[in-house]
Write an enzyme that holds these catalytic residues in place. Structure first.
Site, PDB file in Angstrom:
ATOM      1  N   HIS A 197      37.559  23.484  48.990  1.00  0.00           N
ATOM      2  CA  HIS A 197      37.636  22.075  48.610  1.00  0.00           C
ATOM      3  C   HIS A 197      36.244  21.468  48.440  1.00  0.00           C
ATOM      4  O   HIS A 197      36.069  20.507  47.700  1.00  0.00           O
ATOM      5  CB  HIS A 197      38.449  21.304  49.641  1.00  0.00           C
ATOM      6  CG  HIS A 197      39.925  21.429  49.426  1.00  0.00           C
ATOM      7  ND1 HIS A 197      40.845  21.256  50.422  1.00  0.00           N
ATOM      8  CD2 HIS A 197      40.637  21.731  48.315  1.00  0.00           C
ATOM      9  CE1 HIS A 197      42.062  21.433  49.929  1.00  0.00           C
ATOM     10  NE2 HIS A 197      41.957  21.725  48.668  1.00  0.00           N
ATOM     11  N   GLU A 439      49.629  43.180  36.889  1.00  0.00           N
ATOM     12  CA  GLU A 439      48.489  43.287  37.801  1.00  0.00           C
ATOM     13  C   GLU A 439      48.540  44.548  38.646  1.00  0.00           C
ATOM     14  O   GLU A 439      47.714  44.755  39.532  1.00  0.00           O
ATOM     15  CB  GLU A 439      48.416  42.041  38.703  1.00  0.00           C
ATOM     16  CG  GLU A 439      49.722  41.696  39.383  1.00  0.00           C
ATOM     17  CD  GLU A 439      49.721  40.320  40.023  1.00  0.00           C
ATOM     18  OE1 GLU A 439      48.631  39.782  40.288  1.00  0.00           O
ATOM     19  OE2 GLU A 439      50.810  39.782  40.265  1.00  0.00           O
ATOM     20  N   ASP A 463      43.653  41.291  40.293  1.00  0.00           N
ATOM     21  CA  ASP A 463      44.326  42.362  41.026  1.00  0.00           C
ATOM     22  C   ASP A 463      44.388  43.656  40.229  1.00  0.00           C
ATOM     23  O   ASP A 463      44.294  44.748  40.799  1.00  0.00           O
ATOM     24  CB  ASP A 463      45.749  41.928  41.410  1.00  0.00           C
ATOM     25  CG  ASP A 463      45.792  41.214  42.749  1.00  0.00           C
ATOM     26  OD1 ASP A 463      44.832  41.364  43.528  1.00  0.00           O
ATOM     27  OD2 ASP A 463      46.769  40.509  43.024  1.00  0.00           O
ATOM     28  N   CYS A 510      45.539  35.459  32.673  1.00  0.00           N
ATOM     29  CA  CYS A 510      45.230  34.350  33.582  1.00  0.00           C
ATOM     30  C   CYS A 510      44.231  34.746  34.670  1.00  0.00           C
ATOM     31  O   CYS A 510      44.007  33.996  35.606  1.00  0.00           O
ATOM     32  CB  CYS A 510      46.511  33.806  34.223  1.00  0.00           C
ATOM     33  SG  CYS A 510      47.411  35.036  35.181  1.00  0.00           S
TER      34      CYS A 510
END
Length: 587
Positions: A197, A439, A463, A510
């Protein structure tokens, strides 16, 4: 006698927010929280201790509410502080601490420290890097409670009255929300990662940040001159005259570049010969949907849904999930939102659930495997997704599919969820596209069979590279072997792309590979339909696509497939597209 010249030193961390700033270091003092002593209590003193803990929690909540009211609009939209408020109410943090005070008769500080240590160990066992970094949120929230317990005042960042660069062990969202952009040029921290964050806030404020430096607070002294390059993760302490001139020029160049790509961000990603790609965003938090729109995203290519399952005593309800999904879908409409189903080891996600330790969690009960073992949990999420699909364009994405039977079972459960919604009379939409993550190497090998059951493939390179090359990126001894351009990887991507075209289904990516400019000619030449990445990368990747010719990219792929090493592929790319990419990117 003249003082000897101070030698320039370079520190390497993780670039969390791009940009360059040059200024004096301001060390944020965080001492006083970590030294905790244990003592025992009896009788009425135990209830007094619980009351003292409750008061510390209430004060922490009040502090966050005040910060939210006074924070910049960019941070209010990110809603990160609301996440910390939720943690203050969390049963596993708040409730467990009170339970330990009662059962063990110990002081609140010790009980809180014990609970945080336990929760931290749970998060560190997570496979997903984003989820691992949520451990920092637990630590930051507990620090605010701890400061109130021990009577240590937090640094008042808002009161800093000079132009500086913050240097700290870590900065919580509460800390960064107090940043006065007229005073704070950027910041660096010992802790944190790309998806922490701290980094998200820096991106929202659009100031340079480097995190994960480990020893910045000991290597840098107050008022020392430093250069922070948030694009490369480099921090230069006591820079030479040569470095100062070089980075002043780079700073100007970056600002010009940023203005240019921001102005172009809503243009189409269309090649010079008229072929258009969709450039989408990966998001973790629903609130990030605003960044997708701001940066010109063509939709959400990956909505990770794990956060709502994290660090809680029970699974989220269908209504909780539905509300979050619907919010994202309505804001993005009519653009698509691709919702990935739960991709986590559920026994680690749900803190009070029956737990067992797996020797190798990356190869264990996770993602679709967990969901098929827990169909009730899975159906709840599927119902929420189908209901949200009634309010916009939704696509569903199943993670870690490794075999044909898994997608068959997942689709059967999706049908059952739709049937149950029909019986309940709730609005839903079953006519949505279904996709799977590619993946796992076995999915590449049987892609021809899998394509019969889905509408699209989405390649998760993070992955796929790890499993194919047997490389743990977190292991420093082998991290350099993690090569997206390895011939095995590019051949796998090409094979999956060819199958998708032959079967007439969509082919998307992605993984992080999609956000890297020098990978784009390769992906374009393999005829991918859609790329998805962090929102901040969208304008740059769209500009790169607009600079390329599809026929040139296809020719490049034919030559790249002949190369025997990742270095060979990279050098070929550099020779073919180096000048073009240099003109349209900041490097």
């Amino acid at each position: 006698m003249s003082q000897p010249a101070v030698k320039e030193t370079t520190l390497k961390g993780i670039g969390a927010s791009p940009g360059i700033c040059i200024g004096k270091a301001y060390l944020v003092d965080k001492e006083g929280v970590d030294v905790i002593k244990k003592y025992y209590l009896k009788g009425e003193n135990i209830q007094r201790e619980i009351n003292r803990f409750n008061n510390a929690v209430k004060k922490a909540k009040d502090e966050i509410h005040t910060i939210i009211e006074n924070s910049p609009e960019e941070l209010q939209q990110a809603h990160i502080l609301e996440t910390h408020l939720a943690l203050l109410n969390d049963k596993m943090l708040y409730g467990k601490t009170i339970e330990i005070i009662k059962k063990e008769g110990v002081n609140a500080e010790w009980a809180l420290k014990k609970v945080v240590s336990y929760l931290n160990s749970i998060f560190q066992n997570m496979i997903d890097s984003y989820l691992k970094e949520r451990a920092l949120d637990v630590v930051q929230v507990s620090d605010s409670i701890m400061r109130n317990l021990v009577g240590v005042e937090s640094e008042n960042i808002a009161a800093i009255d000079k132009r500086v660069i913050l240097v700290s062990d870590d900065l919580s969202p509460a800390d960064t929300s107090r940043i006065n952009l007229a005073r704070i040029m950027g910041f660096i921290t010992n802790r944190g990662g790309k998806t922490s964050h701290t980094g998200i806030v820096a991106q929202a404020l659009e100031i340079p940040a480097v995190v994960g430096l480990a020893h910045a607070t000991t290597a840098i002294k107050n008022d020392e001159l430093i250069i922070v390059d948030g694009s490369t993760g480099i921090v230069i302490v006591n820079p030479s005259e040569k470095s100062l001139v070089e980075y002043e020029e780079r700073k100007i160049q970056y600002e010009d570049y940023k203005v240019g790509i921001t102005r172009e961000s809503h243009l189409k990603a269309e090649t010079t010969d008229g072929v258009q790609l969709e450039v989408m965003a990966n998001i973790e938090l629903p609130e990030e949907v605003f960044a997708v729109k701001d940066y010109g995203g063509d939709g959400v290519g990956l909505y990770r849904t794990e956060f709502q399952y994290m660090n809680r005593a029970e699974f989220p309800s269908e209504e909780e999930l539905f509300d979050k999904y619907r919010n994202v879908v309505e804001i993005m409409a009519p653009k698509p939102v691709t919702i990935r189903t739960l991709d986590i080891n559920g026994d680690k996600a749900i803190a009070n659930h029956t737990r067992y330790d797996e020797i190798n969690p990356a190869l264990g009960l996770r993602a679709i495997r967990y969901c098929l073992k827990k169909p009730d949990v899975f159906r709840t999420q599927l119902r929420a997704i189908l209901r949200a699909a009634a309010f916009g364009q939704v696509r569903i994405l199943f993670p870690m599919i490794s075999a044909y039977f898994e997608i068959c079972k997942a689709k059967k459960l999706l049908d059952q969820a739709a049937d149950s919604l029909e019986k309940d009379g709730l609005p839903y939409n079953r006519e949505i596209d279904i996709g799977i993550m590619i993946e796992v190497p076995s999915a590449v090998i049987v892609a021809e069979f899998l394509a019969e059951k889905v509408d699209f493939f989405s390649i998760g390179t993070n992955d796929l590279i790890q499993y194919t090359l047997a490389i743990d990126r977190g292991n420093r001894n082998v991290a350099d072997l993690y090569q997206p351009l390895d011939p095995a990887i590019i051949r796998m991507i090409k094979q999956v792309a060819d199958v998708s075209k032959d079967k007439g289904i969509g082919i998307f990516m992605c993984g992080e590979m999609a956000a890297t400019p020098h990978h784009i000619p390769l992906l374009l030449g393999m005829d991918l339909d859609e790329l998805s990445m962090n929102p901040q990368s969208i304008p740059q990747i769209k500009r790169v696509i607009r600079s390329l010719d599809l026929s040139d990219a296809r020719s490049f792929v034919r030559e790249a497939l002949k190369k025997k090493t990742a270095r060979g592929v990279f050098e070929l790319s550099k020779d073919a597209f180096g000048d073009t990419l240099a003109e349209v990117t900041f490097s």
